[in-house]
Scaffold this motif. Sequence first.
Motif: not given
Lengths: 596, 248
Positions: A523-538, A554-565
Amino acid sequence: MTESFRTDAVSRRTFVTGLGAGALLLGIPHSSHPNSPTASTATLRGNHFDLSIGYRQVNLTGRERQALTINGGLPGPILRWREGETVTLNVHNQLPDKSSLHWHGVRVPSDMDGEPGLSFSGIRPGQTFRYRFPVRQSGTYWYHSQSGFQQQLGLIGAIVIDPISPEPFSYERDYVVVLSDWSDESPQTIYTHLKKDPDYYNRQQRTATDLWREVRTKGVARTWRDRHQWNWKQLSDRNISQVTGETYTYLINGHTPDTNWTALFKPGERVRLRLINSASMTLFDLRIPGLKMKVVAADGQNVEPVSVDEIRIGSGETYDVIVEPESEQAYSIFAQSMDRSGYARGTLTSDIRLSAEVPAMDHRPVLTRQDLGLGRKTEETDTHFKTTQTAHTEKHSDLPEATEGGWFYGSLAAAGLGSNSPIIHQPSESNFRVDHRALTPANGISDPGVGLRNHKNRYNRRVLTYSDLRSNKPTQDQREPQRELQLHLTGNYERYLWSINGENFRDASPLLFRHQERLRITLVNDTTLPQPMHLHGFWSELETGDGEYLPLKHTVIAQPGSSISYLVSADTYGRWALHSQMLYQRPGMYREVRIV
Amino acid sequence: MFKNVAGIAATLWILSAQASYGQAEPQHQHHSYQSSGEDNEEEPMAEVSLDYVELRGDNGGEIEGDFSYGGEQNKFVAEVDYERSSGEIEKNELWALYSRAISANWNFLIGIRHDFNLETTSRNWAAVGITGESPYKFEMDAVFFYGEHGSTAFRLEGEYEIKLAQDWNLVPRIELNFFGQNDEARGSGSGLSEAEVGFRLMYEVTRKFSPYIGVHYEREVGNAADFAREEGEDVDSTVWVLGFRAWF
């Protein structure tokens, strides 16, 4: 009270009377009641549950408002399941509109996931939907409505799943701590306000006074330089939270800071707190001044214990912590909203009459270059796209190759190390929906997040980061990722439009995963806000650097302007969702995942 | 006419007050049950925005505002601009526009403008332009007009919001009107014809309602100034303003 709600046959009238009693328990300082969580939140056990979605009047702030409830509870009852059993949940919808319940973090068959439009069509007014699935995991989870903005009105509740095999830690007391955000305004009103004026709830904007202070300390040239990036992009470094304490009252188990939810302990006991963030739009920074918290599970799954002073909990996340208060005294469970516009507060005490001092809120954060996606120096710039290299790749020729849709093949970094792919902004990101793109995003895995980055120096507190998480069991699927999907979280703050790769959910085709494939999502967060991203099922297996013990989330915070894998084993057929847990961004920042 | 401006202003204020009162009523929470999960359908949104409702000096005033309705990219916009000065109507415009988001911060506009004129004849213009926010957060509108008999005009408007405190804003505003030709009947000259500059100090009683006070300066330029002098009128004026801004 618990028993009466378990019968499905209550008529509307008795139901409403029952609610009155519930409201009494909730709204009034509970000096006459024992202060256990059951005073306001019922616990339902077993493998057969009757749940009824309804509404009732509540008074949390001095004004009567209508809340949505499950079996009359705000939050709904704690569902206590056992790993290995099959549970049946008959969910009856008493609302005049469609509703649904989604079991957040519970791995269920796709048609039991409760995601309207993907797993079923929702529960129509007056109808009952029967959920039935085997429980194949243990730990702390939660459930909520996934229909419209119903979650904001209180359709939330905790799930506690007892394990088959003994847990690797022990404790004498066990409390559920459900954090949420309540507003007297209707969710539709909040959403409309954000659409028309995204700064509607922001009372921490830059002012002329700030400017004057800054110019005096830093000089005109430096002030100009520091602000230039933000001004040029028409962004503000003070957009921390979109919906704030201006409208929100922050709750613990349905209690306001004034009605002070309280839990008891005896000195020397180990107390397990199951922290659940079921807020619609709030990231909380939780601490218990005077106590270390030993984190034993993240998103329900056990991790190697790690002791911290403070935890940021994104919307949707859960953490289990064990605290050991040794003396007869009271402690505050203090959860500040990320922007410091308010807090939820409860008390952990050895004596029901005691409560602890409520600490002052911390400094108000300001966003930095890192949050603009300028966290890492660019090493080279291509004419077509900007690339960045991680430590894992030496040569440019070793970089994985991108194909359409943000898929990468070739020499992917080993499982656990995270992405080594270049950051490629899709052409679909260049449209009116996207106001900013992170050019050199840093890896967010060890970033504690906005406002917490200097906490050791400033307050001498250790804050949990994702890189502290290590599963206590070896990674089950030891395969290397076969391909990698790079998704850009995008938005336009002023227009209040949210998207993935610049595409709204409605316009985007589903993400196709092959059954049984092992893949990496970046996930590459192009916004300036943290995005807690939730993937269902896995499970989202966070790539913290150690491939042998990847923590399952099941829920991963993508920090603003950052990437996470993270890695995913696509082992269950069906239609699933991948979305931001921020309620008012969810309609756009949402993708269907289809396993074929 | 002074009474008209005040009357319209009062009516609009009552409307806006009712609208915001309405939102506080609990029964209005009803829509929020609506299921939008399946569902993430784009719902069109309507907005009324009263940017300037004000009295100017002893015998003038302005109402500028718009109504918009539409989705994320495409909107219909109806705009009103009514201005009086020294007892005479300076502007009496009704616009109907299609607005399309073309980039993160800019919208393209196309539509018509009708000028009601009580003394001379009314007329229509075709309008094409852009509106949006430039880097450093200057709000700008630039619209080109093509009228009957080949007449042309161009209007450039800019506004900036200086936040003095969380609920105090100082808003400088500028408007420049250009014409392709002289029009003595209307007092407009070719090239830059009139310029307006104002400063308004606004207090946000709520996010949706800000009363303000300020000063407004306007001046005829070039040929327009000559026409004014021939008529024996002043070419510039500075007046105090008192008004409010609201949206709902």
